[in-house]
Design a protein around this motif. Sequence first.
Motif, PDB file in Angstrom:
ATOM      1  N   MET A  11       0.846  -1.174   0.000  1.00 36.76           N
ATOM      2  CA  MET A  11       0.000   0.000   0.000  1.00 36.76           C
ATOM      3  C   MET A  11       0.895   1.241   0.000  1.00 36.76           C
ATOM      4  SD  MET A  11      -2.519   1.561   2.862  1.00 36.76           S
ATOM      5  CE  MET A  11      -1.399   2.839   3.376  1.00 36.76           C
ATOM      6  N   LEU A  32     -14.688   1.153  -0.532  1.00 39.77           N
ATOM      7  CA  LEU A  32     -14.123  -0.118  -1.010  1.00 39.77           C
ATOM      8  C   LEU A  32     -12.629   0.009  -1.288  1.00 39.77           C
ATOM      9  CD1 LEU A  32     -16.876  -1.472  -3.439  1.00 39.77           C
ATOM     10  CD2 LEU A  32     -16.185  -2.409  -1.238  1.00 39.77           C
ATOM     11  N   TYR A  33     -12.230   1.132  -1.848  1.00 44.67           N
ATOM     12  CA  TYR A  33     -10.816   1.382  -2.106  1.00 44.67           C
ATOM     13  C   TYR A  33     -10.037   1.457  -0.792  1.00 44.67           C
ATOM     14  CZ  TYR A  33      -6.640   3.451  -4.184  1.00 44.67           C
ATOM     15  OH  TYR A  33      -5.348   3.706  -4.573  1.00 44.67           O
ATOM     16  N   VAL A  56     -10.840  -0.024   2.056  1.00 45.97           N
ATOM     17  CA  VAL A  56     -10.757  -1.395   2.584  1.00 45.97           C
ATOM     18  C   VAL A  56      -9.670  -2.176   1.856  1.00 45.97           C
ATOM     19  CG1 VAL A  56     -12.024  -3.581   2.770  1.00 45.97           C
ATOM     20  CG2 VAL A  56     -13.141  -1.426   3.401  1.00 45.97           C
ATOM     21  N   GLN A  57      -9.616  -2.038   0.535  1.00 49.29           N
ATOM     22  CA  GLN A  57      -8.582  -2.703  -0.255  1.00 49.29           C
ATOM     23  C   GLN A  57      -7.193  -2.232   0.182  1.00 49.29           C
ATOM     24  OE1 GLN A  57      -8.481  -1.550  -4.368  1.00 49.29           O
ATOM     25  NE2 GLN A  57      -7.431  -3.418  -4.992  1.00 49.29           N
ATOM     26  N   PHE A 103      -6.239  -3.892   3.492  1.00 50.98           N
ATOM     27  CA  PHE A 103      -5.827  -5.279   3.297  1.00 50.98           C
ATOM     28  C   PHE A 103      -4.411  -5.364   2.726  1.00 50.98           C
ATOM     29  CE2 PHE A 103     -10.430  -6.558   3.323  1.00 50.98           C
ATOM     30  CZ  PHE A 103     -10.328  -7.416   4.417  1.00 50.98           C
ATOM     31  N   LYS A 104      -4.100  -4.503   1.764  1.00 53.36           N
ATOM     32  CA  LYS A 104      -2.746  -4.461   1.209  1.00 53.36           C
ATOM     33  C   LYS A 104      -1.726  -4.105   2.280  1.00 53.36           C
ATOM     34  CE  LYS A 104      -3.407  -3.121  -3.624  1.00 53.36           C
ATOM     35  NZ  LYS A 104      -3.158  -2.041  -4.583  1.00 53.36           N
TER      36      LYS A 104
END
Length: 149
Positions: free
Chosen positions: A3, A49-50, A52-53, A56-57
């Motif tokens: 990220m 959503l971005y 959250v992504q 996770f990264k």
Amino acid sequence: MKMQKTDIGVVAVMYAVCALFYYMNTQLKKESQTYPTFTIALLFGLTTLYLVQMLFKARKFGVESGADKVFAGFQVKQFFVCLALVIGYLVLMYYLGFYVSTVAFMVVTLLFLRVPIPQLALSVISVTLLCYLAFSMFLGVKMPAGLLF
């Protein structure tokens, strides 16, 4: 893929845009708020959503600065000329209206960026036609006419 810290700024700006548009939407009549509310909610959802992504990264791969990638190849002259063109576009729109100033802005900007004439013409024609059909014909939005017209 790690990220990038620069993505945090993107998410913050998108949430700020959602908040600004939501505030502006509350100034409209109730019957005019449906489509903008849907669009704002969609933008808010996609931004979430971005986010959250990104989280996770960050958890799986870690975090890196990302500034070196974002600003690689940054051209100061090109940035400031384009910024001046955008400001000029906004001023021009006030006097000449949306369609005339949009065509002028696109032509000058694409010429400055050295876009070949066939692609320039195709871009200007298609964007102008799309704006006219989507906003003026389909949605019935009154576009700024300008003081001179």
